[in-house]
Design a protein around this motif. Sequence first.
Motif, PDB file in Angstrom:
ATOM      1  N   ALA A   1     -13.990   1.630   5.356  1.00 46.77           N
ATOM      2  CA  ALA A   1     -14.834   1.702   6.553  1.00 46.77           C
ATOM      3  C   ALA A   1     -14.104   1.141   7.767  1.00 46.77           C
ATOM      4  O   ALA A   1     -14.150   1.728   8.856  1.00 46.77           O
ATOM      5  N   TYR A   2     -13.417   0.023   7.603  1.00 49.60           N
ATOM      6  CA  TYR A   2     -12.675  -0.554   8.720  1.00 49.60           C
ATOM      7  C   TYR A   2     -11.533   0.359   9.170  1.00 49.60           C
ATOM      8  O   TYR A   2     -11.282   0.496  10.363  1.00 49.60           O
ATOM      9  N   LEU A   3     -10.841   0.994   8.222  1.00 48.94           N
ATOM     10  CA  LEU A   3      -9.774   1.923   8.593  1.00 48.94           C
ATOM     11  C   LEU A   3     -10.334   3.138   9.323  1.00 48.94           C
ATOM     12  O   LEU A   3      -9.752   3.618  10.300  1.00 48.94           O
ATOM     13  N   GLY A   4     -11.473   3.642   8.866  1.00 50.41           N
ATOM     14  CA  GLY A   4     -12.117   4.756   9.551  1.00 50.41           C
ATOM     15  C   GLY A   4     -12.550   4.378  10.951  1.00 50.41           C
ATOM     16  O   GLY A   4     -12.394   5.164  11.896  1.00 50.41           O
ATOM     17  N   LEU A   5     -13.083   3.179  11.116  1.00 55.10           N
ATOM     18  CA  LEU A   5     -13.480   2.714  12.440  1.00 55.10           C
ATOM     19  C   LEU A   5     -12.274   2.510  13.347  1.00 55.10           C
ATOM     20  O   LEU A   5     -12.341   2.752  14.550  1.00 55.10           O
ATOM     21  N   PHE A   6     -11.160   2.079  12.767  1.00 53.40           N
ATOM     22  CA  PHE A   6      -9.927   1.928  13.532  1.00 53.40           C
ATOM     23  C   PHE A   6      -9.476   3.287  14.079  1.00 53.40           C
ATOM     24  O   PHE A   6      -9.117   3.412  15.253  1.00 53.40           O
TER      25      PHE A   6
ATOM     26  N   ALA B   1      -9.271   7.392  18.536  1.00 54.46           N
ATOM     27  CA  ALA B   1      -9.703   8.678  19.089  1.00 54.46           C
ATOM     28  C   ALA B   1     -10.509   8.475  20.367  1.00 54.46           C
ATOM     29  O   ALA B   1     -10.362   9.241  21.337  1.00 54.46           O
ATOM     30  N   ALA B   2     -11.342   7.452  20.397  1.00 57.46           N
ATOM     31  CA  ALA B   2     -12.110   7.156  21.611  1.00 57.46           C
ATOM     32  C   ALA B   2     -11.191   6.728  22.749  1.00 57.46           C
ATOM     33  O   ALA B   2     -11.437   7.058  23.910  1.00 57.46           O
ATOM     34  N   GLY B   3     -10.111   6.018  22.445  1.00 60.81           N
ATOM     35  CA  GLY B   3      -9.152   5.626  23.470  1.00 60.81           C
ATOM     36  C   GLY B   3      -8.419   6.821  24.057  1.00 60.81           C
ATOM     37  O   GLY B   3      -8.239   6.918  25.273  1.00 60.81           O
ATOM     38  N   VAL B   4      -8.013   7.755  23.191  1.00 62.26           N
ATOM     39  CA  VAL B   4      -7.329   8.953  23.675  1.00 62.26           C
ATOM     40  C   VAL B   4      -8.290   9.805  24.499  1.00 62.26           C
ATOM     41  O   VAL B   4      -7.948  10.290  25.582  1.00 62.26           O
ATOM     42  N   ALA B   5      -9.513   9.992  24.003  1.00 59.70           N
ATOM     43  CA  ALA B   5     -10.498  10.788  24.746  1.00 59.70           C
ATOM     44  C   ALA B   5     -10.834  10.135  26.085  1.00 59.70           C
ATOM     45  O   ALA B   5     -10.944  10.820  27.106  1.00 59.70           O
TER      46      ALA B   5
ATOM     47  N   GLY C   1     -22.119  -0.100  17.738  1.00 59.05           N
ATOM     48  CA  GLY C   1     -22.660   0.665  16.625  1.00 59.05           C
ATOM     49  C   GLY C   1     -21.937   0.364  15.326  1.00 59.05           C
ATOM     50  O   GLY C   1     -22.556   0.278  14.257  1.00 59.05           O
ATOM     51  N   ALA C   2     -20.621   0.206  15.400  1.00 54.80           N
ATOM     52  CA  ALA C   2     -19.850  -0.118  14.208  1.00 54.80           C
ATOM     53  C   ALA C   2     -20.211  -1.507  13.688  1.00 54.80           C
ATOM     54  O   ALA C   2     -20.311  -1.720  12.478  1.00 54.80           O
ATOM     55  N   ALA C   3     -20.417  -2.454  14.600  1.00 53.12           N
ATOM     56  CA  ALA C   3     -20.788  -3.805  14.171  1.00 53.12           C
ATOM     57  C   ALA C   3     -22.139  -3.802  13.474  1.00 53.12           C
ATOM     58  O   ALA C   3     -22.336  -4.479  12.467  1.00 53.12           O
ATOM     59  N   ARG C   4     -23.075  -3.025  13.990  1.00 53.66           N
ATOM     60  CA  ARG C   4     -24.396  -2.952  13.347  1.00 53.66           C
ATOM     61  C   ARG C   4     -24.330  -2.216  12.019  1.00 53.66           C
ATOM     62  O   ARG C   4     -25.020  -2.573  11.077  1.00 53.66           O
TER      63      ARG C   4
ATOM     64  N   VAL D   1     -14.478  -5.268  15.887  1.00 52.22           N
ATOM     65  CA  VAL D   1     -13.069  -5.521  16.154  1.00 52.22           C
ATOM     66  C   VAL D   1     -12.204  -4.337  15.714  1.00 52.22           C
ATOM     67  O   VAL D   1     -11.220  -4.010  16.380  1.00 52.22           O
ATOM     68  N   ALA D   2     -12.557  -3.675  14.623  1.00 48.20           N
ATOM     69  CA  ALA D   2     -11.733  -2.575  14.111  1.00 48.20           C
ATOM     70  C   ALA D   2     -11.611  -1.423  15.109  1.00 48.20           C
ATOM     71  O   ALA D   2     -10.483  -1.006  15.423  1.00 48.20           O
ATOM     72  N   PRO D   3     -12.706  -0.869  15.660  1.00 46.31           N
ATOM     73  CA  PRO D   3     -12.512   0.197  16.648  1.00 46.31           C
ATOM     74  C   PRO D   3     -11.899  -0.308  17.955  1.00 46.31           C
ATOM     75  O   PRO D   3     -11.175   0.429  18.621  1.00 46.31           O
TER      76      PRO D   3
END
Length: 136
Positions: free
Chosen positions: A22-27, A32-36, A62-65, A74-76
């Motif tokens: 899950a943390y790797l997926g959020l990373f 992807a959000a940074g590039v977008a 959302g990821a924290a929740r 922190v991961a994303p």
Amino acid sequence: MSDRAPMLAQPLRPPSAGRVAAYLGLFVLGAAAGVAGALVQPAWFPGGLLLALAGEAGLCLGAARAVGSRAGAVAPAAGWMLAVVLLTTSRPEGDFVFAAGGGSYLFLLGGIVVAVMCATLAPGRQPGGGPVRLGK
């Protein structure tokens, strides 16, 4: 006295494989959000900048929740920062993503501020059990 030790007194255990995935997926989602965001913010300057920063804040909170800990925020945020820092470098051909302007600097600094705020304000893990209020 309670037979259970407080949460801080318990030994640390490594995270489960599902939590690591899950943390790797959020990373990756944060990257992807940074590039977008880097592509959207100069296109529609005031609105694109706000949209990019709101997207990062929504992803981190959302990821924290979803994960139930601050590490979920922190991961994303780490993925976002890595992607944006890599996009700031110019190539030997002279190509670059970020122009030297106020909008780019607001995106970089604003994104870092949003990441820190989300990691700080995200709900932390709370020990289970009954309420902590003292009885009468």
